[in-house]
Design an enzyme around this catalytic site. Structure first.
Site, short mmCIF file in Angstrom:
data_model
loop_
_atom_site.label_atom_id
_atom_site.label_comp_id
_atom_site.label_asym_id
_atom_site.label_seq_id
_atom_site.Cartn_x
_atom_site.Cartn_y
_atom_site.Cartn_z
N TYR A 1 -0.74 8.91 12.87
CA TYR A 1 -0.30 9.74 11.74
C TYR A 1 -1.22 10.94 11.60
CZ TYR A 1 1.07 4.98 10.16
OH TYR A 1 1.52 3.70 10.06
N GLY B 1 0.82 -1.22 0.00
CA GLY B 1 0.00 0.00 0.00
C GLY B 1 0.85 1.26 0.00
N SER C 1 -4.11 6.80 13.91
CA SER C 1 -4.42 8.02 13.16
C SER C 1 -4.76 9.15 14.11
CB SER C 1 -5.63 7.72 12.27
OG SER C 1 -6.16 8.91 11.74
N ASN D 1 -9.31 12.72 -0.34
CA ASN D 1 -8.35 13.54 0.39
C ASN D 1 -7.83 14.68 -0.47
OD1 ASN D 1 -7.62 10.46 1.66
ND2 ASN D 1 -8.15 12.11 3.04
N LYS E 1 -9.71 2.39 14.64
CA LYS E 1 -8.36 2.75 15.07
C LYS E 1 -8.30 2.80 16.60
CE LYS E 1 -6.46 2.88 11.15
NZ LYS E 1 -5.55 1.79 10.81
N TYR F 1 -14.54 4.22 10.79
CA TYR F 1 -13.10 4.09 10.53
C TYR F 1 -12.30 4.51 11.77
CZ TYR F 1 -8.40 5.31 9.14
OH TYR F 1 -7.03 5.41 9.11
N THR G 1 -7.10 10.86 13.78
CA THR G 1 -8.56 10.86 13.87
C THR G 1 -9.03 10.46 15.27
OG1 THR G 1 -10.54 10.20 12.66
CG2 THR G 1 -8.96 8.47 13.06
P1 NAD Z 1 -3.45 1.73 1.59
O1 NAD Z 1 -4.87 1.36 1.30
O2 NAD Z 1 -2.64 2.30 0.49
O3 NAD Z 1 -2.67 0.46 2.16
C1 NAD Z 1 -3.30 -0.53 2.93
C2 NAD Z 1 -2.91 -1.88 2.35
O4 NAD Z 1 -3.53 -2.91 3.13
C3 NAD Z 1 -3.37 -2.06 0.91
O5 NAD Z 1 -2.28 -2.49 0.11
C4 NAD Z 1 -4.45 -3.15 0.98
O6 NAD Z 1 -4.46 -3.97 -0.16
C5 NAD Z 1 -4.04 -3.89 2.24
N1 NAD Z 1 -5.14 -4.57 2.95
C6 NAD Z 1 -6.34 -4.06 3.31
N2 NAD Z 1 -7.06 -4.99 3.96
C7 NAD Z 1 -6.28 -6.12 4.01
C8 NAD Z 1 -6.48 -7.43 4.53
N3 NAD Z 1 -7.60 -7.78 5.14
N4 NAD Z 1 -5.48 -8.33 4.40
C9 NAD Z 1 -4.32 -8.01 3.76
N5 NAD Z 1 -4.09 -6.79 3.25
C10 NAD Z 1 -5.07 -5.86 3.36
O7 NAD Z 1 -3.48 2.71 2.85
P2 NAD Z 1 -2.30 3.60 3.47
O8 NAD Z 1 -2.63 5.03 3.20
O9 NAD Z 1 -1.00 3.07 3.09
O10 NAD Z 1 -2.58 3.37 5.01
C11 NAD Z 1 -1.91 2.37 5.74
C12 NAD Z 1 -2.45 2.35 7.16
O11 NAD Z 1 -2.28 3.62 7.75
C13 NAD Z 1 -3.95 2.03 7.24
O12 NAD Z 1 -4.16 1.22 8.38
C14 NAD Z 1 -4.57 3.40 7.43
O13 NAD Z 1 -5.80 3.31 8.12
C15 NAD Z 1 -3.52 4.10 8.26
N6 NAD Z 1 -3.56 5.56 8.14
C16 NAD Z 1 -3.55 6.13 6.89
C17 NAD Z 1 -3.61 7.51 6.77
C18 NAD Z 1 -3.65 8.17 5.42
O14 NAD Z 1 -4.08 9.31 5.32
N7 NAD Z 1 -3.20 7.52 4.35
C19 NAD Z 1 -3.67 8.31 7.92
C20 NAD Z 1 -3.67 7.70 9.17
C21 NAD Z 1 -3.62 6.31 9.26
C1 WQD Z 2 -7.79 17.98 4.48
C2 WQD Z 2 -8.42 19.37 4.38
C3 WQD Z 2 -10.79 19.35 4.07
C4 WQD Z 2 -10.70 17.50 0.09
C5 WQD Z 2 -8.45 12.36 6.61
C6 WQD Z 2 -9.03 11.40 7.61
C7 WQD Z 2 -8.02 11.08 8.68
C8 WQD Z 2 -6.70 10.61 8.07
C9 WQD Z 2 -6.21 11.55 7.01
C10 WQD Z 2 -6.70 8.21 7.99
C11 WQD Z 2 -9.72 19.50 5.16
C12 WQD Z 2 -10.11 19.94 2.86
C13 WQD Z 2 -10.35 18.04 1.31
C14 WQD Z 2 -11.28 18.35 -0.90
C15 WQD Z 2 -11.09 20.21 0.61
N1 WQD Z 2 -6.83 9.34 7.43
N2 WQD Z 2 -10.53 19.38 1.57
N3 WQD Z 2 -11.46 19.66 -0.60
O1 WQD Z 2 -10.02 15.11 6.63
O2 WQD Z 2 -7.85 16.00 7.58
O3 WQD Z 2 -8.12 13.58 7.30
O4 WQD Z 2 -7.25 11.80 6.06
O5 WQD Z 2 -6.53 7.96 9.15
O6 WQD Z 2 -8.59 10.10 9.48
O7 WQD Z 2 -10.19 11.97 8.18
O8 WQD Z 2 -7.87 14.96 5.28
O9 WQD Z 2 -7.22 15.38 2.96
O10 WQD Z 2 -9.62 14.76 3.47
O11 WQD Z 2 -8.77 17.00 4.13
O12 WQD Z 2 -11.26 21.39 0.83
O13 WQD Z 2 -11.63 17.90 -2.01
O14 WQD Z 2 -8.74 19.62 3.01
O15 WQD Z 2 -11.99 20.02 4.35
O16 WQD Z 2 -9.76 20.81 5.67
P1 WQD Z 2 -8.57 15.00 6.75
P2 WQD Z 2 -8.38 15.46 3.88
#
Ligand code: NAD
Ligand code: WQD
Length: 340
Positions: free
Chosen positions: A177, A11, A125, A199, A153, A149, A127
C-alpha cells in the site's frame, strides 16, 4: 462466494475491506484482539451491509484459538491485516513489533499450513522500497528498510516467498500500500488514531475539528513542486476494493507475487492541506518546521501491474479523500464506539 478470514478486520483498512468483501458476495470471519480498534465497528459493518460478520476477539499469537476458527469455518482464503503500524513507535519498541508482526504472522502461517488453507493476501507497504531511486516505483525495484516496522513487512514478504517456494500449493499476494487515507462515504467507518496522529491526514483532520492548533509541515526544501514531501494518497475504499480483486485472483493462481496499490499520482503536503481546506471550508493554520528524520522527498506508485494482474485501479480523487475524511471526523469527533 468464498469464506474469507480477515485478521485485523475491525481496524481501519480491514473494516473497509470487510464491507467490500460482503458487498461482493463473500462471507467474512474476523479475528482481531481489539488492540487498535473498537467492537462497535461490527455494528457499523452490519449497518452498512445488513450482515454481521462472525467475530472472534482473539490474538493471532493464539495458535489454539486460530485452530478453533479454522475448524469452525471452512476458510477459503485469509487476508492478513493484523499488526502494529506506527513507524516511530517501532523504533522505541522493536521487540514488541517483531513479536506481534513476525511471531504473530508465523503463528497464523503455521496454523494455515496445518489445516491446509494456503491462500493468503498480506498487507505490505511501500515502506519496503526504502529510499527509491526514482518514481513511479515498480514492484521489481530494490527493497530495503530503515525502521523495525518496515523490517517486519519485508521479513513477512521473505517468509511468504520461502513458503511458496517450499510448497507449490500456496498462493500469496503481498499488497504494497502507498498512503491510505479517507473514510467510508457513510461516515460510519474511518481511521481513529490513538493519541496524537503521526500521519498527515489524520493530523490535518484534528486541526480542522479544532483539537490541534496547527499542522507542522516537516520541511519545505525538498526537490518537489513546492518543497514539501510528495506521496501517493489512496482512498481506503479503493484500497479495500483492491483486496476483493486480490483475493479473487489469489484463489485462482498459485505462487508468490507482490503488487503495488496506489493511484500513481503524487500530492505535496501543501496540496493535501489545501484540498482539506476546500473540503472543510476553513483555512487551516500551519508552520514549516524541520524535516522529519527518515522521510523521503517523493514516493508514488507504478500502477501498471495492479491493472494488468488484478484488473484493478483506484478511482477516487484527492478532493473526495479529504471530503470523506472530514465527514467521518465530524460524525465521530471522539472516534468509533464512543458516540453512537
Ligand atoms: P489498524 O491498526 O487500524 O488495524 C490493525 C488491526 O489489527 C487492529 O484492529 C488491531 O486491533 C489488530 N491487531 C493488531 N495486532 C493484533 C494481534 N496480535 N492479533 C489480533 N489482532 C491484532 O491498521 P490499518 O491502518 O488498518 O493497517 C492494516 C494493515 O495494513 C497493517 O498490517 C499495516 O501495517 C498495513 N499498512 C497500513 C498502512 C497505513 O498507512 N494505514 C500502510 C501500509 C500498510
Ligand atoms: C506524509 C507526508 C511527511 C505529518 C507512513 C509510513 C508508511 C505507511 C504510510 C504503513 C510526509 C508529511 C506528516 C505531519 C507533515 N504506513 N507530514 N506533517 O511517512 O509517507 O508513510 O504512513 O505502512 O510506512 O512511513 O506518511 O502521513 O506520515 O507523511 O508534514 O504532521 O506528510 O513529512 O511528507 P509517510 P505520513
Amino acid at each position: 462466494m468464498s469464506k474469507i478470514l480477515v485478521t485485523g478486520g475491525t481496524g481501519y483498512i480491514g473494516s473497509h475491506a470487510c464491507v467490500e468483501l460482503i458487498e461482493s458476495g463473500n462471507e467474512v470471519v474476523i479475528v482481531d484482539n481489539l488492540y487498535n480498534s473498537n467492537i462497535a465497528v461490527l455494528d457499523r459493518i452490519e449497518k452498512l451491509t445488513g450482515v454481521r460478520p462472525t467475530f472472534y476477539e482473539m490474538d493471532i499469537l493464539d495458535a489454539d484459538g486460530l485452530r478453533r476458527v479454522f475448524h469452525e469455518h471452512k476458510i477459503d482464503a485469509v487476508i492478513h491485516f493484523a499488526g502494529y503500524k506506527a513507524v516511530g513507535e517501532s523504533v522505541e519498541k522493536p521487540l514488541e513489533y517483531y513479536h506481534n508482526n513476525i511471531t504473530g504472522s508465523l503463528t497464523l502461517y503455521m496454523v494455515m499450513k496445518e489445516v491446509g488453507c494456503k491462500t493468503l493476501v498480506f498487507s505490505s507497504s511501500a515502506t519496503v522500497y526504502g529510499s527509491p531511486k526514482s518514481c513511479p516505483i515498480e514492484e521489481d525495484f530494490p527493497v530495503s528498510t530503515t525502521n523495525p516496522y518496515g523490517s517486519t513487512k519485508l521479513m513477512n514478504e521473505m517468509i511468504l516467498k520461502d513458503i511458496c517456494i517450499s510448497d507449490p500449493e500456496w498462493s500469496v499476494l503481498c499488497l504494497r500500500y502507498f498512503n491510505p487515507i479517507g473514510a467510508h462515504k457513510s461516515g460510519l467507518l474511518g481511521e481513529v488514531p490513538n493519541g496524537i496522529p503521526n500521519n498527515l491526514v489524520p493530523y490535518i483532520a484534528r486541526v480542522a475539528i479544532g483539537q490541534l492548533e496547527y499542522l507542522r509541515v516537516f520541511g519545505d526544501d525538498y526537490d518537489t513542486v513546492d518543497g514539501t514531501g510528495v506521496r501517493d494518497y489512496i482512498h481506503v475504499v479503493d484500497l479495500a476494493k483492491g483486496h476483493v480483486s486480490a483475493v479473487n485472483h489469489a484463489l485462482g493462481v498459485k505462487g508468490f507475487d507482490t503488487i503495488n496499490l496506489g493511484t500513481g499520482n503524487g500530492y505535496s503536503v501543501l496540496e493535501v492541506l489545501h484540498a482539506y481546506e476546500k473540503a472543510c471550508g476553513k483555512t487551516l493554520p500551519y508552520k514549516v518546521v524541520e524535516r522529519r528524520s527518515g522521510d523521503i522527498a517523493t514516493c508514488f506508485a507504478s500502477t501498471t501491474k495492479a491493472k494488468e494482474v488484478l484488473g484493478w485501479e483506484a478511482n477516487y480523487t484527492i478532493d473526495e479523500m479529504c471530503e470523506d475524511s472530514w465527514r467521518f471526523t465530524q460524525m465521530n469527533p471522539k472516534g468509533i464506539g464512543t458516540d453512537l
